[in-house]
Design a protein around this motif. Sequence first.
Motif, PDB file in Angstrom:
ATOM      1  N   ASP A 273       5.043  -5.616  -8.937  1.00 49.59           N
ATOM      2  CA  ASP A 273       4.739  -6.691  -7.998  1.00 49.59           C
ATOM      3  C   ASP A 273       4.671  -6.204  -6.551  1.00 49.59           C
ATOM      4  O   ASP A 273       4.056  -6.872  -5.711  1.00 49.59           O
ATOM      5  CB  ASP A 273       5.805  -7.792  -8.103  1.00 49.59           C
ATOM      6  N   ASP A 274       5.312  -5.067  -6.267  1.00 52.38           N
ATOM      7  CA  ASP A 274       5.362  -4.614  -4.882  1.00 52.38           C
ATOM      8  C   ASP A 274       4.284  -3.594  -4.533  1.00 52.38           C
ATOM      9  O   ASP A 274       4.290  -3.034  -3.445  1.00 52.38           O
ATOM     10  CB  ASP A 274       6.742  -4.039  -4.553  1.00 52.38           C
ATOM     11  N   VAL A 275       3.351  -3.325  -5.440  1.00 52.58           N
ATOM     12  CA  VAL A 275       2.265  -2.380  -5.174  1.00 52.58           C
ATOM     13  C   VAL A 275       0.923  -3.077  -5.384  1.00 52.58           C
ATOM     14  O   VAL A 275       0.668  -3.630  -6.464  1.00 52.58           O
ATOM     15  CB  VAL A 275       2.349  -1.138  -6.093  1.00 52.58           C
ATOM     16  N   ASN A 276       0.092  -3.053  -4.337  1.00 49.08           N
ATOM     17  CA  ASN A 276      -1.255  -3.633  -4.427  1.00 49.08           C
ATOM     18  C   ASN A 276      -2.349  -2.581  -4.417  1.00 49.08           C
ATOM     19  O   ASN A 276      -3.452  -2.830  -4.927  1.00 49.08           O
ATOM     20  CB  ASN A 276      -1.485  -4.610  -3.266  1.00 49.08           C
ATOM     21  N   SER A 277      -2.055  -1.430  -3.820  1.00 44.19           N
ATOM     22  CA  SER A 277      -3.093  -0.401  -3.771  1.00 44.19           C
ATOM     23  C   SER A 277      -2.474   0.969  -3.597  1.00 44.19           C
ATOM     24  O   SER A 277      -1.402   1.129  -3.006  1.00 44.19           O
ATOM     25  CB  SER A 277      -4.075  -0.670  -2.624  1.00 44.19           C
ATOM     26  N   LEU A 278      -3.178   1.982  -4.135  1.00 45.90           N
ATOM     27  CA  LEU A 278      -2.820   3.381  -3.969  1.00 45.90           C
ATOM     28  C   LEU A 278      -3.847   4.041  -3.076  1.00 45.90           C
ATOM     29  O   LEU A 278      -5.041   3.723  -3.141  1.00 45.90           O
ATOM     30  CB  LEU A 278      -2.783   4.092  -5.323  1.00 45.90           C
TER      31      LEU A 278
ATOM     32  N   ARG B  98       0.853  -1.192   0.000  1.00 50.68           N
ATOM     33  CA  ARG B  98       0.000   0.000   0.000  1.00 50.68           C
ATOM     34  C   ARG B  98       0.886   1.238   0.000  1.00 50.68           C
ATOM     35  O   ARG B  98       1.843   1.330   0.763  1.00 50.68           O
ATOM     36  CB  ARG B  98      -0.905  -0.010   1.228  1.00 50.68           C
ATOM     37  N   VAL B  99       0.586   2.206  -0.846  1.00 48.52           N
ATOM     38  CA  VAL B  99       1.408   3.405  -0.922  1.00 48.52           C
ATOM     39  C   VAL B  99       0.503   4.621  -1.105  1.00 48.52           C
ATOM     40  O   VAL B  99      -0.484   4.578  -1.847  1.00 48.52           O
ATOM     41  CB  VAL B  99       2.443   3.297  -2.067  1.00 48.52           C
ATOM     42  N   GLU B 100       0.833   5.695  -0.406  1.00 48.93           N
ATOM     43  CA  GLU B 100       0.028   6.913  -0.467  1.00 48.93           C
ATOM     44  C   GLU B 100       0.597   7.873  -1.496  1.00 48.93           C
ATOM     45  O   GLU B 100       1.814   7.977  -1.674  1.00 48.93           O
ATOM     46  CB  GLU B 100      -0.028   7.589   0.905  1.00 48.93           C
ATOM     47  N   ILE B 101      -0.294   8.599  -2.168  1.00 49.30           N
ATOM     48  CA  ILE B 101       0.112   9.558  -3.192  1.00 49.30           C
ATOM     49  C   ILE B 101      -0.430  10.941  -2.870  1.00 49.30           C
ATOM     50  O   ILE B 101      -1.350  11.096  -2.059  1.00 49.30           O
ATOM     51  CB  ILE B 101      -0.375   9.134  -4.592  1.00 49.30           C
ATOM     52  N   GLY B 102       0.140  11.938  -3.524  1.00 48.74           N
ATOM     53  CA  GLY B 102      -0.352  13.310  -3.421  1.00 48.74           C
ATOM     54  C   GLY B 102      -0.037  14.053  -4.701  1.00 48.74           C
ATOM     55  O   GLY B 102       0.823  13.625  -5.486  1.00 48.74           O
ATOM     56  N   TYR B 103      -0.722  15.158  -4.938  1.00 48.72           N
ATOM     57  CA  TYR B 103      -0.521  15.890  -6.189  1.00 48.72           C
ATOM     58  C   TYR B 103      -1.015  17.318  -6.029  1.00 48.72           C
ATOM     59  O   TYR B 103      -1.804  17.639  -5.132  1.00 48.72           O
ATOM     60  CB  TYR B 103      -1.264  15.213  -7.352  1.00 48.72           C
TER      61      TYR B 103
ATOM     62  N   LEU C  55      -7.321   2.950  -4.704  1.00 47.61           N
ATOM     63  CA  LEU C  55      -7.380   2.261  -5.990  1.00 47.61           C
ATOM     64  C   LEU C  55      -6.562   0.999  -5.859  1.00 47.61           C
ATOM     65  O   LEU C  55      -5.380   1.042  -5.539  1.00 47.61           O
ATOM     66  CB  LEU C  55      -6.816   3.144  -7.104  1.00 47.61           C
ATOM     67  N   ARG C  56      -7.190  -0.151  -6.086  1.00 45.11           N
ATOM     68  CA  ARG C  56      -6.539  -1.432  -5.908  1.00 45.11           C
ATOM     69  C   ARG C  56      -6.145  -2.064  -7.241  1.00 45.11           C
ATOM     70  O   ARG C  56      -6.755  -1.776  -8.269  1.00 45.11           O
ATOM     71  CB  ARG C  56      -7.430  -2.395  -5.114  1.00 45.11           C
ATOM     72  N   ALA C  57      -5.121  -2.894  -7.191  1.00 46.00           N
ATOM     73  CA  ALA C  57      -4.707  -3.625  -8.388  1.00 46.00           C
ATOM     74  C   ALA C  57      -5.842  -4.521  -8.873  1.00 46.00           C
ATOM     75  O   ALA C  57      -6.639  -5.022  -8.091  1.00 46.00           O
ATOM     76  CB  ALA C  57      -3.477  -4.466  -8.082  1.00 46.00           C
ATOM     77  N   GLY C  58      -5.943  -4.683 -10.186  1.00 40.61           N
ATOM     78  CA  GLY C  58      -6.977  -5.522 -10.753  1.00 40.61           C
ATOM     79  C   GLY C  58      -8.335  -4.869 -10.790  1.00 40.61           C
ATOM     80  O   GLY C  58      -9.358  -5.540 -10.899  1.00 40.61           O
TER      81      GLY C  58
END
Length: 357
Positions: free
Chosen positions: A314-319, A282-287, A353-356
């Motif tokens: 492979d190392d990110v499942n969700s934003l 899981r990783v957080e974003i900003g803009y 936002l999740r993978a898939g």
Amino acid sequence: MRAMGGDQVAEAVADCVATLGTAVDRDWEGVTAGRLEWSCRETAVHVADDLIGYAANLAGDAQDDYVPFEISLEEGTDNSGLLHVVRATGALLAAAVRTAPRGARAFHPYPFRSADRVGFAAMGVAEVLLHTHDMAQGLEIPYHPAEELAEFVLTFLFPHVQPGPTPWETLLWATGRGELPGRAPVTEWRWRNNLVLAADRLDLVGIRPAEARDLRLGGDGGFEWIEGGPYEGTRDAAGFLLKGYETGVHRPEFGVFALVRREDGRAIGGLGFHSAPDEEGRVEIGYDLVEAARGNGYATEALRALADWALARDDVNSLFATTDPANTASQAVLVRAGFTRVSEDGEGPAFELRAGR
């Protein structure tokens, strides 16, 4: 931020030629260059090859491979003549860097198959500094380049390496040529040019530590901004990137990107990650966008490009992203980019936002 690269190449080459010029009467072919398997003469030819090769790729707009040529010395060329070749090829790289357009990028394999003009300059400086060190070791002559040159290389090519006691010591350690207290010896290494992601109308250009420092101090970070830029959020994000670099936790691909409009090469905002993914991916974003660029769909376009790149890993499942309760425009961007509102607390709504998807 002043234009970077050409002056640094010229300074590094001049110091190299001056240093090695004190030993031109020695047998360079019979002396091994430091820890390398090459002789000092072979190493000097390698430096000249790299300098002219970088100049050719940048000036020739090579996109898929190196320009297919190499230099060849005339029979009987002595050490003084070889240094003349190094000086000339260095001048050609410096000229190519100084005259290349701001947004020019050309082929280089590590790690994202391209480099910009500053990247090529930094690679040229790295080759000169490190191999002059190797040759000076073999020839047993003193050499210590300017710390500013070593820092230039580190902040543009080694953003994943925490700064050490001095830039030169750090660069030698990072390339397997020295030791640093508390750090394991380096046996394998690659430098890292910045990542650039393409969206429909924009390029997401990875910001490097030197550029982040300039942005945090009120500069332009080497970008040409539209009126009103960069916005304060981009400067704050650059500060977090710089802190991560200085503490050794920065992962360049999960840093901050400048949003550069392709039609005119001008930066309109910033987008990036708060950190690397956690153990659950899981990783957080900003803009943010400069006010004059808002309302044109740029943020949605950039966010989709970043999401597509991240979720393909492979190392990110969700934003994950949060917004101020009153910032309905930002919330609409997230929804348009495919995010779903997942919670709301006192700090504002959160989206994921999740993978898939």
